[in-house]
Write an enzyme that holds these catalytic residues in place. Structure first.
Site, PDB file in Angstrom:
ATOM      1  N   HIS A 163       0.752  -1.053   0.113  1.00 22.17           N
ATOM      2  CA  HIS A 163      -0.290  -0.253  -0.216  1.00 22.17           C
ATOM      3  C   HIS A 163       0.955   1.400   0.200  1.00 22.17           C
ATOM      4  O   HIS A 163       1.546   1.510  -0.931  1.00 22.17           O
ATOM      5  CB  HIS A 163      -0.393   0.492   1.203  1.00 22.17           C
ATOM      6  CG  HIS A 163      -2.297   0.655   1.165  1.00 22.17           C
ATOM      7  ND1 HIS A 163      -2.150   1.637   0.601  1.00 22.17           N
ATOM      8  CD2 HIS A 163      -2.828   1.606   2.540  1.00 22.17           C
ATOM      9  CE1 HIS A 163      -3.663   2.429   0.668  1.00 22.17           C
ATOM     10  NE2 HIS A 163      -3.729   2.202   1.776  1.00 22.17           N
TER      11      HIS A 163
ATOM     12  N   HIS B 196      -2.309  -1.983  -9.832  1.00 20.48           N
ATOM     13  CA  HIS B 196      -3.428  -1.971  -8.127  1.00 20.48           C
ATOM     14  C   HIS B 196      -4.466  -2.668  -8.735  1.00 20.48           C
ATOM     15  O   HIS B 196      -4.993  -3.143  -9.679  1.00 20.48           O
ATOM     16  CB  HIS B 196      -3.475  -0.294  -9.383  1.00 20.48           C
ATOM     17  CG  HIS B 196      -4.198   0.442  -8.169  1.00 20.48           C
ATOM     18  ND1 HIS B 196      -5.409   0.943  -8.043  1.00 20.48           N
ATOM     19  CD2 HIS B 196      -3.875   1.376  -7.575  1.00 20.48           C
ATOM     20  CE1 HIS B 196      -6.319   1.520  -6.652  1.00 20.48           C
ATOM     21  NE2 HIS B 196      -4.651   1.982  -6.277  1.00 20.48           N
TER      22      HIS B 196
ATOM     23  N   ASP C  19       3.060   5.389  -6.957  1.00 19.90           N
ATOM     24  CA  ASP C  19       3.535   5.122  -5.926  1.00 19.90           C
ATOM     25  C   ASP C  19       4.841   4.960  -6.924  1.00 19.90           C
ATOM     26  O   ASP C  19       6.180   5.496  -6.314  1.00 19.90           O
ATOM     27  CB  ASP C  19       3.974   3.911  -5.060  1.00 19.90           C
ATOM     28  CG  ASP C  19       2.903   4.385  -4.137  1.00 19.90           C
ATOM     29  OD1 ASP C  19       2.002   3.564  -4.084  1.00 19.90           O
ATOM     30  OD2 ASP C  19       2.919   5.120  -3.339  1.00 19.90           O
TER      31      ASP C  19
HETATM   32  C1  SDX Z   1      -1.424   2.709  -3.319  1.00 22.12           C
HETATM   33  O1  SDX Z   1      -5.872   1.293  -3.579  1.00 22.12           O
HETATM   34  C2  SDX Z   1      -5.268   2.068  -3.356  1.00 22.12           C
HETATM   35  O2  SDX Z   1      -6.394   2.590  -4.052  1.00 22.12           O
HETATM   36  C3  SDX Z   1      -4.182   2.297  -2.648  1.00 22.12           C
HETATM   37  C4  SDX Z   1      -3.384   3.403  -3.192  1.00 22.12           C
HETATM   38  C5  SDX Z   1      -4.034   4.490  -2.722  1.00 22.12           C
HETATM   39  O3  SDX Z   1      -4.060   5.403  -3.193  1.00 22.12           O
HETATM   40  O4  SDX Z   1      -4.701   4.395  -1.520  1.00 22.12           O
HETATM   41  O5  SDX Z   1      -3.917   3.705  -4.821  1.00 22.12           O
HETATM   42  C6  SDX Z   1      -2.095   3.571  -2.674  1.00 22.12           C
HETATM   43  O6  SDX Z   1      -1.617   1.006  -2.003  1.00 22.12           O
HETATM   44  C7  SDX Z   1      -1.098   1.289  -4.495  1.00 22.12           C
HETATM   45  C8  SDX Z   1      -0.676   0.215  -4.877  1.00 22.12           C
HETATM   46  C9  SDX Z   1       1.279   0.561  -4.389  1.00 22.12           C
HETATM   47  N1  SDX Z   1       1.708  -1.026  -4.422  1.00 22.12           N
HETATM   48  C10 SDX Z   1       2.046  -1.520  -5.146  1.00 22.12           C
HETATM   49  O7  SDX Z   1       2.865  -1.088  -6.340  1.00 22.12           O
HETATM   50  C11 SDX Z   1       3.056  -3.064  -4.573  1.00 22.12           C
HETATM   51  C12 SDX Z   1       3.195  -3.940  -5.940  1.00 22.12           C
HETATM   52  N2  SDX Z   1       2.154  -3.764  -6.299  1.00 22.12           N
HETATM   53  C13 SDX Z   1       1.223  -5.493  -5.942  1.00 22.12           C
HETATM   54  O8  SDX Z   1       1.997  -5.606  -4.565  1.00 22.12           O
HETATM   55  C14 SDX Z   1       0.005  -5.006  -6.259  1.00 22.12           C
HETATM   56  O9  SDX Z   1      -0.176  -5.133  -7.823  1.00 22.12           O
HETATM   57  C15 SDX Z   1      -1.073  -4.917  -5.226  1.00 22.12           C
HETATM   58  C16 SDX Z   1      -1.307  -4.962  -3.919  1.00 22.12           C
HETATM   59  C17 SDX Z   1      -1.235  -3.218  -5.758  1.00 22.12           C
HETATM   60  C18 SDX Z   1      -2.545  -5.248  -5.920  1.00 22.12           C
HETATM   61  O10 SDX Z   1      -2.300  -6.238  -5.517  1.00 22.12           O
HETATM   62  P1  SDX Z   1      -4.290  -7.453  -6.538  1.00 22.12           P
HETATM   63  O11 SDX Z   1      -5.140  -6.649  -6.494  1.00 22.12           O
HETATM   64  O12 SDX Z   1      -4.401  -8.332  -5.020  1.00 22.12           O
HETATM   65  O13 SDX Z   1      -3.324  -8.081  -7.721  1.00 22.12           O
HETATM   66  P2  SDX Z   1      -2.785  -9.413  -7.117  1.00 22.12           P
HETATM   67  O14 SDX Z   1      -2.152  -9.694  -5.978  1.00 22.12           O
HETATM   68  O15 SDX Z   1      -4.113 -10.134  -7.199  1.00 22.12           O
HETATM   69  O16 SDX Z   1      -2.439  -9.538  -8.899  1.00 22.12           O
HETATM   70  C19 SDX Z   1      -2.800 -10.155  -9.916  1.00 22.12           C
HETATM   71  C20 SDX Z   1      -1.754 -11.055 -10.347  1.00 22.12           C
HETATM   72  C21 SDX Z   1      -1.012 -11.766  -9.758  1.00 22.12           C
HETATM   73  O17 SDX Z   1      -0.855 -12.684 -10.610  1.00 22.12           O
HETATM   74  P3  SDX Z   1      -1.597 -13.909 -11.277  1.00 22.12           P
HETATM   75  O18 SDX Z   1      -1.817 -14.644 -10.022  1.00 22.12           O
HETATM   76  O19 SDX Z   1      -3.151 -13.437 -12.076  1.00 22.12           O
HETATM   77  O20 SDX Z   1      -0.830 -15.275 -11.873  1.00 22.12           O
HETATM   78  O21 SDX Z   1      -0.978  -9.414 -10.990  1.00 22.12           O
HETATM   79  C22 SDX Z   1       0.238  -9.868 -10.556  1.00 22.12           C
HETATM   80  C23 SDX Z   1      -0.284 -10.747  -9.019  1.00 22.12           C
HETATM   81  O22 SDX Z   1       1.090 -11.630  -8.705  1.00 22.12           O
HETATM   82  N3  SDX Z   1       0.704  -8.514  -9.755  1.00 22.12           N
HETATM   83  C24 SDX Z   1       2.366  -8.835  -9.955  1.00 22.12           C
HETATM   84  C25 SDX Z   1       2.280  -7.066  -9.308  1.00 22.12           C
HETATM   85  N4  SDX Z   1       0.720  -7.085  -8.910  1.00 22.12           N
HETATM   86  C26 SDX Z   1       0.515  -7.677  -9.211  1.00 22.12           C
HETATM   87  N5  SDX Z   1       2.995  -9.224 -10.001  1.00 22.12           N
HETATM   88  C27 SDX Z   1       4.111  -8.218 -10.391  1.00 22.12           C
HETATM   89  N6  SDX Z   1       4.655  -7.354  -9.780  1.00 22.12           N
HETATM   90  C28 SDX Z   1       3.756  -6.661  -9.258  1.00 22.12           C
HETATM   91  N7  SDX Z   1       3.562  -5.282  -8.839  1.00 22.12           N
END
Ligand code: SDX
Length: 429
Positions: free
Chosen positions: A265, A306, A364
């Site tokens: 997050h 996201h 971010d």
């Molecule tokens: C913020 O919610 C908000 O509005 C948050 C925010 C705000 O203003 O409050 O926008 C701020 O928190 C932005 C996000 C910051 N986080 C990161 O940058 C961390 C990296 N991102 C991931 O951890 C992830 O993308 C999330 C946590 C942001 C979202 O996760 P989800 O929605 O639960 O998606 P998921 O993990 O189910 O991903 C779907 C697929 C998965 O692969 P498969 O199971 O389909 O094979 O995408 C992959 C994930 O493994 N994936 C990634 C990835 N993000 C998702 N793979 C590699 N790198 C990534 N960053």
């Protein structure tokens, strides 16, 4: 709002009719509040398809990459407004006119100082404590100083608490930084704008008061705007849940700060810079892209992906523009981390793994490069996010408390033991 119905057919039971509610824009919702009578709960870990509340504050269209605050696009607010105007908008529902803005700015200015005794809370922390650990502590401690305004059912108390929090977060954030540096804490000044004041408290010392660069102050103000609110994200949902128990606003915001800290997050901005340092050079990008795709490797490309945006995060686009402006203004050419970040974005967005999963840079990804250029250490990045998001958190808190609400209490799918009897210790194997 409910003229359509959904019908749930459950084997061996009578069909369940559920109202469908329609908002101004966005997906309809199936109102499952009556589902309990059927003896079933809904099951949605991570709230992938669950609306926790009704709100009028922020709307996100993840497919179109749209972010509206009270109907105004984030791009227009970033370009034509400033942070305190955006705060007024989020808190009150409308942009202020000139008189309302002057009054609000003056009110905020007159609440920027914190109780002198709050300083002693810092001494309990090691100088090398993570700034977010200190923020959780000192923001929660604010409730010990405002006994006069903790009646959450009193609209005036809610109002003054919201203003105090918006006004004091920059002061507290700068105090956290100064404490980590072993430098004297700086008092806020009423002759400076919100962002100028923050940079003054961060980087000036009693020995030398340098003028604040208007370009850096404008960039800081825009970063605050871009982080101000974002619908029902994890930390805002935490604030709402804490608030639903009747906890005081300072405790609720401290809970939001704790939830924001996680690298999935708000902690991602700090994690992006750490990741870029770890990648080090463009030649290593492919190795890290492979790690990010490897299901057996917990590594994720920080700053990408996201839950809602399956298109570009509009904030990331504005952040990148701001990044170019700031580096240009500072005469920073060919910033290695920016070069690396841009190359990483280019490569990632041509890779099918990222394209198929709509993993674009989020808010971010570029923010840390700007913050670092402004002189803010990586460990303070999430504190900046918490500072800016406080107005969003407290706006949702106010919205929830302004109409009838219930304490948040999710149920569960229980898969543990059925009832069994204790065996005496002497008889256990
Ligand atoms: C913020 O919610 C908000 O509005 C948050 C925010 C705000 O203003 O409050 O926008 C701020 O928190 C932005 C996000 C910051 N986080 C990161 O940058 C961390 C990296 N991102 C991931 O951890 C992830 O993308 C999330 C946590 C942001 C979202 O996760 P989800 O929605 O639960 O998606 P998921 O993990 O189910 O991903 C779907 C697929 C998965 O692969 P498969 O199971 O389909 O094979 O995408 C992959 C994930 O493994 N994936 C990634 C990835 N993000 C998702 N793979 C590699 N790198 C990534 N960053």
């Amino acid at each position: 709002m409910a003229d359509k119905k959904a019908q749930l057919i459950i084997e061996g039971a009578a069909p369940v009719e559920l109202p469908i509610l329609t908002g101004t824009v966005g997906p309809d919702v199936i109102d499952v509040r009556g589902l309990g009578a059927s003896g079933h709960f809904t099951f949605d870990p991570g709230f992938m398809a669950t609306a926790s509340c009704e709100s009028k504050i922020t709307y996100i269209d993840g497919d179109k990459g749209v972010l509206l605050h009270r109907g105004y696009p984030i791009e227009q607010l970033a370009e034509q407004s400033d942070y305190l105007e955006t705060c007024y908008l989020l808190l009150n529902g409308e942009l202020p006119n000139a008189e309302q803005k002057a009054q609000f700015v003056s009110t905020v200015k007159n609440h920027t100082m914190v109780h002198e005794q709050l300083k002693s809370f810092f001494n309990g922390f090691r100088r090398d404590a993570h700034p977010m650990a200190v923020m959780c502590g000192v923001v929660g401690a604010l409730s010990a100083f405002y006994h006069d305004s903790l009646d959450i059912n009193n609209p005036q108390h809610r109002e003054i608490s919201a203003v105090r929090l918006v006004a004091k977060m920059p002061t507290l954030a700068a105090m956290v930084y100064k404490y980590s540096m072993g430098q004297p804490m700086m008092y806020p000044r009423n002759d400076l704008s919100y962002a100028e004041n923050f940079l003054h408290m961060m980087f000036n010392t009693p020995c030398e008061i340098k003028p604040i660069s208007p370009v850096l102050a404008k960039a800081m103000d825009r970063i605050f705007i871009l982080h101000a609110d974002h619908e029902q994200n994890a930390s805002t949902s935490t604030v709402r849940l804490a608030g639903s128990s009747g906890a005081n606003p300072f405790a609720c915001i401290a809970a939001g700060i704790a939830a924001l800290w996680g690298p999935a997050h708000g902690g991602a901005n700090e994690a992006v810079l750490t990741m870029l340092d770890e990648i080090g050079d463009v030649s290593n990008i492919d190795k890290f892209i492979a790690k990010a795709k490897d299901k057996n490797d917990p590594f994720k490309l920080m700053g990408f992906g996201h839950r809602v945006y399956k298109n570009r995060d509009p904030r990331a686009t504005v952040m990148k523009q701001t990044c170019d402006e700031v580096l240009n203004e500072l005469g920073i050419k060919n910033d290695p981390q920016l070069e690396l970040a841009m190359r990483l974005e280019e490569i990632a967005l041509t890779d099918p793994y990222f394209v198929e999963r709509s993993l674009y840079p989020n808010v971010d990804f570029y923010s840390g490069i700007i913050l670092k250029a402004i002189g803010i250490p990586t460990s303070m990045f999430t504190v900046i996010f918490a500072l800016a998001r406080t107005v969003g958190w407290i706006s949702h808190w106010k919205e929830m408390l302004s109409s009838p609400y219930k304490i948040g209490r999710p149920r569960q799918l229980y898969t543990g033991y059925e009832q069994r009897d204790i065996v005496e210790l002497k008889d256990r194997k």
